[in-house]
Write a protein that holds these residues in place. Sequence first.
Motif, PDB file in Angstrom:
ATOM      1  N   THR A  16       8.861  11.287  -1.820  1.00  0.00           N
ATOM      2  CA  THR A  16       8.781  10.590  -0.533  1.00  0.00           C
ATOM      3  C   THR A  16       7.388   9.988  -0.410  1.00  0.00           C
ATOM      4  N   PHE A  17       7.313   8.779   0.155  1.00  0.00           N
ATOM      5  CA  PHE A  17       6.007   8.154   0.362  1.00  0.00           C
ATOM      6  C   PHE A  17       6.107   7.118   1.484  1.00  0.00           C
ATOM      7  N   THR A  18       4.939   6.727   1.970  1.00  0.00           N
ATOM      8  CA  THR A  18       4.869   5.698   2.996  1.00  0.00           C
ATOM      9  C   THR A  18       4.478   4.380   2.344  1.00  0.00           C
ATOM     10  N   LEU A  19       5.216   3.329   2.654  1.00  0.00           N
ATOM     11  CA  LEU A  19       4.971   2.017   2.067  1.00  0.00           C
ATOM     12  C   LEU A  19       4.625   1.020   3.164  1.00  0.00           C
ATOM     13  N   THR A  20       3.522   0.282   2.960  1.00  0.00           N
ATOM     14  CA  THR A  20       3.075  -0.704   3.940  1.00  0.00           C
ATOM     15  C   THR A  20       2.926  -2.060   3.275  1.00  0.00           C
ATOM     16  N   LEU A  21       3.438  -3.093   3.920  1.00  0.00           N
ATOM     17  CA  LEU A  21       3.268  -4.463   3.441  1.00  0.00           C
ATOM     18  C   LEU A  21       1.941  -4.987   4.004  1.00  0.00           C
ATOM     19  N   LYS A  22       1.003  -5.280   3.124  1.00  0.00           N
ATOM     20  CA  LYS A  22      -0.339  -5.669   3.558  1.00  0.00           C
ATOM     21  C   LYS A  22      -0.310  -6.889   4.473  1.00  0.00           C
ATOM     22  N   GLU A  23       0.511  -7.855   4.152  1.00  0.00           N
ATOM     23  CA  GLU A  23       0.516  -9.130   4.865  1.00  0.00           C
ATOM     24  C   GLU A  23       0.832  -8.988   6.347  1.00  0.00           C
ATOM     25  N   THR A  24       1.773  -8.093   6.674  1.00  0.00           N
ATOM     26  CA  THR A  24       2.228  -7.980   8.071  1.00  0.00           C
ATOM     27  C   THR A  24       1.877  -6.646   8.715  1.00  0.00           C
ATOM     28  N   GLY A  25       1.531  -5.646   7.890  1.00  0.00           N
ATOM     29  CA  GLY A  25       1.290  -4.316   8.424  1.00  0.00           C
ATOM     30  C   GLY A  25       2.558  -3.514   8.634  1.00  0.00           C
ATOM     31  N   GLU A  26       3.700  -4.117   8.322  1.00  0.00           N
ATOM     32  CA  GLU A  26       4.970  -3.408   8.455  1.00  0.00           C
ATOM     33  C   GLU A  26       4.997  -2.228   7.493  1.00  0.00           C
ATOM     34  N   SER A  27       5.492  -1.064   7.953  1.00  0.00           N
ATOM     35  CA  SER A  27       5.543   0.107   7.095  1.00  0.00           C
ATOM     36  C   SER A  27       6.880   0.811   7.217  1.00  0.00           C
ATOM     37  N   ALA A  28       7.182   1.618   6.231  1.00  0.00           N
ATOM     38  CA  ALA A  28       8.427   2.377   6.223  1.00  0.00           C
ATOM     39  C   ALA A  28       8.247   3.610   5.352  1.00  0.00           C
ATOM     40  N   THR A  29       8.989   4.657   5.658  1.00  0.00           N
ATOM     41  CA  THR A  29       8.992   5.865   4.844  1.00  0.00           C
ATOM     42  C   THR A  29      10.109   5.745   3.806  1.00  0.00           C
ATOM     43  N   VAL A  30       9.732   5.909   2.568  1.00  0.00           N
ATOM     44  CA  VAL A  30      10.698   5.753   1.475  1.00  0.00           C
ATOM     45  C   VAL A  30      10.965   7.123   0.853  1.00  0.00           C
ATOM     46  N   THR A  31      12.227   7.475   0.787  1.00  0.00           N
ATOM     47  CA  THR A  31      12.647   8.715   0.133  1.00  0.00           C
ATOM     48  C   THR A  31      13.624   8.351  -0.978  1.00  0.00           C
ATOM     49  N   THR A  32      13.330   8.830  -2.183  1.00  0.00           N
ATOM     50  CA  THR A  32      14.175   8.494  -3.322  1.00  0.00           C
ATOM     51  C   THR A  32      14.429   9.719  -4.184  1.00  0.00           C
ATOM     52  N   VAL A  69       0.862  -1.179   0.000  1.00  0.00           N
ATOM     53  CA  VAL A  69       0.000   0.000   0.000  1.00  0.00           C
ATOM     54  C   VAL A  69       0.900   1.230   0.000  1.00  0.00           C
ATOM     55  N   VAL A  70       0.668   2.119  -0.939  1.00  0.00           N
ATOM     56  CA  VAL A  70       1.458   3.349  -1.049  1.00  0.00           C
ATOM     57  C   VAL A  70       0.588   4.524  -0.630  1.00  0.00           C
ATOM     58  N   ASP A  71       1.068   5.294   0.365  1.00  0.00           N
ATOM     59  CA  ASP A  71       0.316   6.443   0.888  1.00  0.00           C
ATOM     60  C   ASP A  71       1.213   7.673   0.960  1.00  0.00           C
ATOM     61  N   ASP A  72       0.541   8.829   1.053  1.00  0.00           N
ATOM     62  CA  ASP A  72       1.217  10.102   1.358  1.00  0.00           C
ATOM     63  C   ASP A  72       2.392  10.359   0.408  1.00  0.00           C
ATOM     64  N   VAL A  73       2.104  10.309  -0.883  1.00  0.00           N
ATOM     65  CA  VAL A  73       3.159  10.541  -1.884  1.00  0.00           C
ATOM     66  C   VAL A  73       3.390  12.039  -2.043  1.00  0.00           C
ATOM     67  N   ARG A  74       4.643  12.460  -1.933  1.00  0.00           N
ATOM     68  CA  ARG A  74       5.014  13.876  -2.087  1.00  0.00           C
ATOM     69  C   ARG A  74       6.165  13.977  -3.085  1.00  0.00           C
ATOM     70  N   TYR A  75       5.979  14.843  -4.101  1.00  0.00           N
ATOM     71  CA  TYR A  75       7.007  15.055  -5.114  1.00  0.00           C
ATOM     72  C   TYR A  75       7.696  16.392  -4.874  1.00  0.00           C
ATOM     73  N   GLY A  76       8.955  16.442  -5.215  1.00  0.00           N
ATOM     74  CA  GLY A  76       9.712  17.685  -5.096  1.00  0.00           C
ATOM     75  C   GLY A  76      10.861  17.722  -6.078  1.00  0.00           C
ATOM     76  N   ARG A  77      11.602  18.826  -6.044  1.00  0.00           N
ATOM     77  CA  ARG A  77      12.731  19.008  -6.955  1.00  0.00           C
ATOM     78  C   ARG A  77      13.793  17.938  -6.736  1.00  0.00           C
ATOM     79  N   GLU A  78      13.881  17.408  -5.538  1.00  0.00           N
ATOM     80  CA  GLU A  78      14.922  16.424  -5.223  1.00  0.00           C
ATOM     81  C   GLU A  78      14.456  14.979  -5.360  1.00  0.00           C
ATOM     82  N   GLY A  79      13.190  14.757  -5.716  1.00  0.00           N
ATOM     83  CA  GLY A  79      12.710  13.388  -5.847  1.00  0.00           C
ATOM     84  C   GLY A  79      11.320  13.239  -5.263  1.00  0.00           C
TER      85      GLY A  79
END
Length: 544
Positions: free
Chosen positions: A355-371, A343-353
Amino acid sequence: MIYFIFVELLIFAFLMVVLRHSFMRAKHFLHVFQQLGYKMPEYWKYIKGNQLGAFVVTAHLFAVPLFLLSFVESRFTVTAYALLVSIFGIGFFLPTAYIRAQRPKKPLVFTPRLKRLFATVAVLYVVLVLAGSLPAWQFRVLLPDVTILALVWVLADMLTPLFVLFAASLMKPVENRIQEGFKHKARQKLAQMRDLRIIGITGSYGKTSVKFMIKTLLEERFSVCATPGSFNTPMGICKVINGDLEAHHQVLVLEMGARHRGNIKELCDIASPHIAVISNVGKAHLESFGSQEIIAKTKGELLLNSRPDATAVLNSDDPLVMGMPRRQSTTVIPAGLESGIFVVDDVRYGREGCTFTLTLKETGESATVTTRLLGEHTIRNLMLAFGVGHHFGLRLQTMALAAARIEPVEHRLELKPAGDITIIDDAFNSNPIGAKNAVDVLAQFMDGRRFIITPGMVELGEEEEAENRAFGRHIGESGIEGVYLVGPKRTRPIYEGLTEAGYAEDKIKVFESFFDARDYMNATKQPGDVVLLENDLPDVYNES
C-alpha cells in the motif's frame, strides 16, 4: 528357409529399434531447438557446449562389439553373424530413457512450424539411411551385409542433432515466406483500424508485468486488446493482431522483446506505436547483446521507430532510459519511484501485497493505492502504467481502484498458497535486480521459515559469474533459513557468495535438478514455511 526368414525379421527388428532410438533423439533435439526459439546460432552453441556428448551416447557403444565381430566374421556363417550383430544392436539401442534423463519442465509443442521441421529431419534421415544401405545389398543374395547396414544406421542416429540444424537451414526461406505473409496480413488489418491506439512496451525486464498493469488500468474506460503471456516476438504479435484484435478494440497493447540489434525495429515495422513505454535497461540477455550500451540502443529503437507524434512513458529512475535518443516531436512522460510526474509516499509491504500514497505533482491530486503485487520494482513498474493512464485522461482515483484488481503475472513474484506453506513463484527469467528484490520480499516474511530454490541467473555473458556471486552474498545477508541450489556447477558462484557473506554451509543444499530440490522441500517442509522459487531455467541448462 524359415531360419532365413527369422534372421531377416531379426535384422528388421534391429533397424526398427535403431529407428525408434533416432526418433527419440530427434524429438529431444527438436525440443532443445524449440526452447531456444528456433535460433540456429543458439542451437549450434548448445551442440558445441555438449561437444562429443551431443553426438555419441550409450547406444553408440554398439560400435565396439561390431568392430570386434568384424575381425572374426569369417568364422561364422552369414546367418549366424547377422544374428549376433542384430542381437547386440537391439540390446544397445532398445533403452531410450537416458535420452531424456529428467522430467521436462516445458513439453515439446508440435506447432505447424515444428511439424514442418520434423518432416524435413525425417526426409534427411531417410535419404541417408537408404543411400547408405544400398551397398549392403549389392553383393548379397539372401541377406544384406549387416556390418555396412549397422554402420550406416548408427551413423544416421549419431548425426541426428545435425539433421535438425540442416533441416532448419533448408526450411529458413520457407519459414521467412510464411512469416512475411503473417506480417503483411497484420499490417493490412492495422491500416484499416485508423482510430486504434497502439502501445509498445520494451525493457530488459518487467515488460509483461507493465503490459498487464496498463491493460487493467485502461479497461476502466477503453476496450483493450493485449498480447497474452510473453508473446513479444514478430509471430507472437502477428498472431494476436490477426486472430484476437477485433473492430471494437480501441487500444492495442504490445510487448516487444529483443535479443539482438534490430529486433525492436522489426516489431515496430509491423505495428508502429503511438505510445512507447520503456521499463529499464538491465543485464538480461547480456550474453547475446554484449554490453548494456548495446542493450540501451536496442531498446531505444522503440523511440526512434514509433509514430512521429508519439508519446514516450519512460522510467525516469533509469539514466540509460532517459538518455535514449528520440525525435524532437516525441512527448516524454517521466514516471518512476524516485522521480517523475508522481510522488510515492508511505510505502508499506505485507504478505498480501503493498500500500502507498500516490500524488500527481502537476495538480496535487492524491490517492491511496493498494495492490496485491509484491516488491519495490513492482511499484516502479506501476508508475509506468499510471503514466500511460494519465496520458489517456484517467483520474488518479480511478486508476487506484483499478490497481487493486491487478493480478500478479504468472511466475513473476506470484504468491501461491500451497496447503500449509506459501510459495513465492518468481520462476520466470531471473535478472540481477529482480532476483535481489525477490530475496528482499522473501526476507519480509517473518511468520515462518524462509527458503529459496534457485539455479542462479544465465545469459549475463562475462558478468554471469560475478553477478551470481553477488546474488549469493545478498542471499547470505538476508537472514533467510535455507538455500536450495539447483545444479552443482552452475551455482558454484552463488555458493561462494553465500560463504563469503558468512552464511552457514549446513543451511545450503545442492541438487542436480529442480525436481530433486522440490521433492526435498516437500519432504522437509513445516507449516508456515515460505519458499521462493527464483528462476527456473529451461531444460537445455540441465547439468545431467
